[in-house]
Design a protein around this motif. Structure first.
Motif, PDB file in Angstrom:
ATOM      1  N   TRP A  27      20.036  11.283   5.108  1.00  0.00           N
ATOM      2  CA  TRP A  27      21.378  11.877   5.112  1.00  0.00           C
ATOM      3  C   TRP A  27      21.614  12.665   6.391  1.00  0.00           C
ATOM      4  N   ASN A  28      20.620  13.432   6.826  1.00  0.00           N
ATOM      5  CA  ASN A  28      20.787  14.217   8.049  1.00  0.00           C
ATOM      6  C   ASN A  28      21.007  13.315   9.262  1.00  0.00           C
ATOM      7  N   ALA A  29      20.398  12.130   9.269  1.00  0.00           N
ATOM      8  CA  ALA A  29      20.530  11.200  10.394  1.00  0.00           C
ATOM      9  C   ALA A  29      21.941  10.638  10.530  1.00  0.00           C
ATOM     10  N   THR A  30      22.759  10.723   9.473  1.00  0.00           N
ATOM     11  CA  THR A  30      24.133  10.218   9.569  1.00  0.00           C
ATOM     12  C   THR A  30      24.957  11.068  10.534  1.00  0.00           C
ATOM     13  N   GLY A  31      24.544  12.317  10.736  1.00  0.00           N
ATOM     14  CA  GLY A  31      25.285  13.208  11.619  1.00  0.00           C
ATOM     15  C   GLY A  31      26.519  13.816  10.988  1.00  0.00           C
ATOM     16  N   HIS A  32      26.795  13.486   9.726  1.00  0.00           N
ATOM     17  CA  HIS A  32      27.992  13.994   9.050  1.00  0.00           C
ATOM     18  C   HIS A  32      27.687  15.093   8.040  1.00  0.00           C
ATOM     19  N   PHE A  33      26.427  15.250   7.732  1.00  0.00           N
ATOM     20  CA  PHE A  33      26.020  16.260   6.757  1.00  0.00           C
ATOM     21  C   PHE A  33      24.591  16.641   7.060  1.00  0.00           C
ATOM     22  N   LYS A  34      24.255  17.909   6.829  1.00  0.00           N
ATOM     23  CA  LYS A  34      22.887  18.338   7.094  1.00  0.00           C
ATOM     24  C   LYS A  34      22.369  19.192   5.951  1.00  0.00           C
ATOM     25  N   GLU A 103      21.164  10.466  -5.502  1.00  0.00           N
ATOM     26  CA  GLU A 103      21.364  11.756  -6.184  1.00  0.00           C
ATOM     27  C   GLU A 103      21.825  12.829  -5.197  1.00  0.00           C
ATOM     28  N   LEU A 104      21.281  12.845  -3.999  1.00  0.00           N
ATOM     29  CA  LEU A 104      21.737  13.799  -2.984  1.00  0.00           C
ATOM     30  C   LEU A 104      23.186  13.521  -2.594  1.00  0.00           C
ATOM     31  N   GLY A 105      23.592  12.246  -2.632  1.00  0.00           N
ATOM     32  CA  GLY A 105      24.996  11.907  -2.383  1.00  0.00           C
ATOM     33  C   GLY A 105      25.917  12.593  -3.371  1.00  0.00           C
ATOM     34  N   HIS A 106      25.486  12.680  -4.630  1.00  0.00           N
ATOM     35  CA  HIS A 106      26.288  13.411  -5.622  1.00  0.00           C
ATOM     36  C   HIS A 106      26.409  14.885  -5.250  1.00  0.00           C
ATOM     37  N   THR A 107      25.345  15.478  -4.725  1.00  0.00           N
ATOM     38  CA  THR A 107      25.396  16.914  -4.404  1.00  0.00           C
ATOM     39  C   THR A 107      26.347  17.223  -3.265  1.00  0.00           C
ATOM     40  N   ILE A 108      26.692  16.216  -2.474  1.00  0.00           N
ATOM     41  CA  ILE A 108      27.653  16.447  -1.386  1.00  0.00           C
ATOM     42  C   ILE A 108      29.035  15.898  -1.735  1.00  0.00           C
ATOM     43  N   SER A 118      26.397  -0.075  -1.322  1.00  0.00           N
ATOM     44  CA  SER A 118      26.453   1.385  -1.206  1.00  0.00           C
ATOM     45  C   SER A 118      25.267   2.049  -1.899  1.00  0.00           C
ATOM     46  N   VAL A 119      24.786   3.114  -1.290  1.00  0.00           N
ATOM     47  CA  VAL A 119      23.752   3.926  -1.945  1.00  0.00           C
ATOM     48  C   VAL A 119      24.309   4.561  -3.213  1.00  0.00           C
ATOM     49  N   ILE A 129      21.577   4.359   2.588  1.00  0.00           N
ATOM     50  CA  ILE A 129      22.892   4.878   2.978  1.00  0.00           C
ATOM     51  C   ILE A 129      23.563   3.858   3.897  1.00  0.00           C
ATOM     52  N   SER A 130      24.735   3.393   3.502  1.00  0.00           N
ATOM     53  CA  SER A 130      25.471   2.392   4.282  1.00  0.00           C
ATOM     54  C   SER A 130      26.441   3.077   5.240  1.00  0.00           C
ATOM     55  N   ALA A 131      27.000   2.292   6.137  1.00  0.00           N
ATOM     56  CA  ALA A 131      28.023   2.815   7.043  1.00  0.00           C
ATOM     57  C   ALA A 131      29.216   3.339   6.246  1.00  0.00           C
ATOM     58  N   ALA A 132      29.555   2.668   5.141  1.00  0.00           N
ATOM     59  CA  ALA A 132      30.671   3.124   4.304  1.00  0.00           C
ATOM     60  C   ALA A 132      30.347   4.461   3.640  1.00  0.00           C
ATOM     61  N   ASP A 133      29.093   4.656   3.211  1.00  0.00           N
ATOM     62  CA  ASP A 133      28.686   5.934   2.624  1.00  0.00           C
ATOM     63  C   ASP A 133      28.800   7.047   3.659  1.00  0.00           C
ATOM     64  N   SER A 134      28.320   6.766   4.852  1.00  0.00           N
ATOM     65  CA  SER A 134      28.381   7.746   5.936  1.00  0.00           C
ATOM     66  C   SER A 134      29.830   8.093   6.271  1.00  0.00           C
ATOM     67  N   ALA A 135      30.693   7.074   6.310  1.00  0.00           N
ATOM     68  CA  ALA A 135      32.113   7.306   6.586  1.00  0.00           C
ATOM     69  C   ALA A 135      32.762   8.145   5.488  1.00  0.00           C
ATOM     70  N   ALA A 136      32.363   7.915   4.234  1.00  0.00           N
ATOM     71  CA  ALA A 136      32.917   8.701   3.123  1.00  0.00           C
ATOM     72  C   ALA A 136      32.559  10.175   3.270  1.00  0.00           C
ATOM     73  N   VAL A 137      31.334  10.454   3.678  1.00  0.00           N
ATOM     74  CA  VAL A 137      30.928  11.848   3.890  1.00  0.00           C
ATOM     75  C   VAL A 137      31.695  12.434   5.069  1.00  0.00           C
ATOM     76  N   HIS A 138      31.842  11.660   6.132  1.00  0.00           N
ATOM     77  CA  HIS A 138      32.595  12.131   7.300  1.00  0.00           C
ATOM     78  C   HIS A 138      34.026  12.494   6.905  1.00  0.00           C
ATOM     79  N   LEU A 139      34.676  11.650   6.106  1.00  0.00           N
ATOM     80  CA  LEU A 139      36.040  11.948   5.663  1.00  0.00           C
ATOM     81  C   LEU A 139      36.082  13.194   4.791  1.00  0.00           C
ATOM     82  N   ARG A 140      35.113  13.321   3.922  1.00  0.00           N
ATOM     83  CA  ARG A 140      35.080  14.465   3.007  1.00  0.00           C
ATOM     84  C   ARG A 140      34.926  15.790   3.754  1.00  0.00           C
ATOM     85  N   TYR A 141      34.164  15.789   4.841  1.00  0.00           N
ATOM     86  CA  TYR A 141      33.851  17.026   5.562  1.00  0.00           C
ATOM     87  C   TYR A 141      34.409  17.012   6.981  1.00  0.00           C
ATOM     88  N   ARG A 142      35.527  16.362   7.198  1.00  0.00           N
ATOM     89  CA  ARG A 142      36.069  16.236   8.547  1.00  0.00           C
ATOM     90  C   ARG A 142      36.629  17.528   9.113  1.00  0.00           C
TER      91      ARG A 142
END
Length: 148
Positions: A27-34, A103-108, A118-119, A129-142
């Motif tokens: 998750w940290n490697a996506t760059g959208h959440f740490k 499960e960590l995806g749920h926590t974010i 999708s994960v 974690i797919s590109a779509a999952d990473s994009a969803a996190v990016h949108l959520r925390y933009r």
């Protein structure tokens, strides 16, 4: 990028700690959440394991209990990997990491997805974690924290 502190429960074995650490690194490697380490006294997420596999949990590989706001932003979460089912259903190390990522995806704030890659697929054990999952996190925390 948003951050969330986590504390790895002392009941987890070193192997299970490694599974969680691999999921956190992904998750940290996506760059959208740490995710950052927290202490027992100060953390938002508790990571642990359980052998509970009866009743509604009889086929689950992981579960997340969260408290928070109606808008989907959580204040606290408890994540459990259900290790007895890992053995019962022959989960590989990689499968277990994908469950922890899910499960960590749920926590974010991510919900289940219908995307078979999708994960966050409800029955996932094969997808990271797919590109779509990473994009969803990016949108959520933009937006930066506190900015609406």
């Amino acid at each position: 990028m948003a951050t969330r502190s986590s504390d790895l429960c002392h009941s987890a074995s070193s192997y299970e700690r490694h599974v969680y650490q691999a999921a956190i690194q992904a998750w940290n490697a996506t760059g959208h959440f740490k995710f950052v380490p927290g202490t027992t006294a100060h953390h938002q997420i508790t990571l642990g394991t359980s052998n509970a596999t009866s009743g509604q949990y009889y086929r689950l590989a992981g579960i997340t209990f969260s408290t928070g706001y109606t808008n989907g932003y959580y204040t606290k979460a408890q994540v459990y990997l259900l290790t007895r089912n890992f053995v019962r259903y022959h989960y590989s190390y990689t499968d277990q990491v994908h469950v922890a990522e899910h499960e960590l995806g749920h926590t974010i704030g991510l919900e289940h997805s219908r995307d078979r890659h999708s994960v966050m697929l409800a029955d996932n054990r094969y997808n990271g974690i797919s590109a779509a999952d990473s994009a969803a996190v990016h949108l959520r925390y933009r937006l930066p924290v506190g900015r609406l």
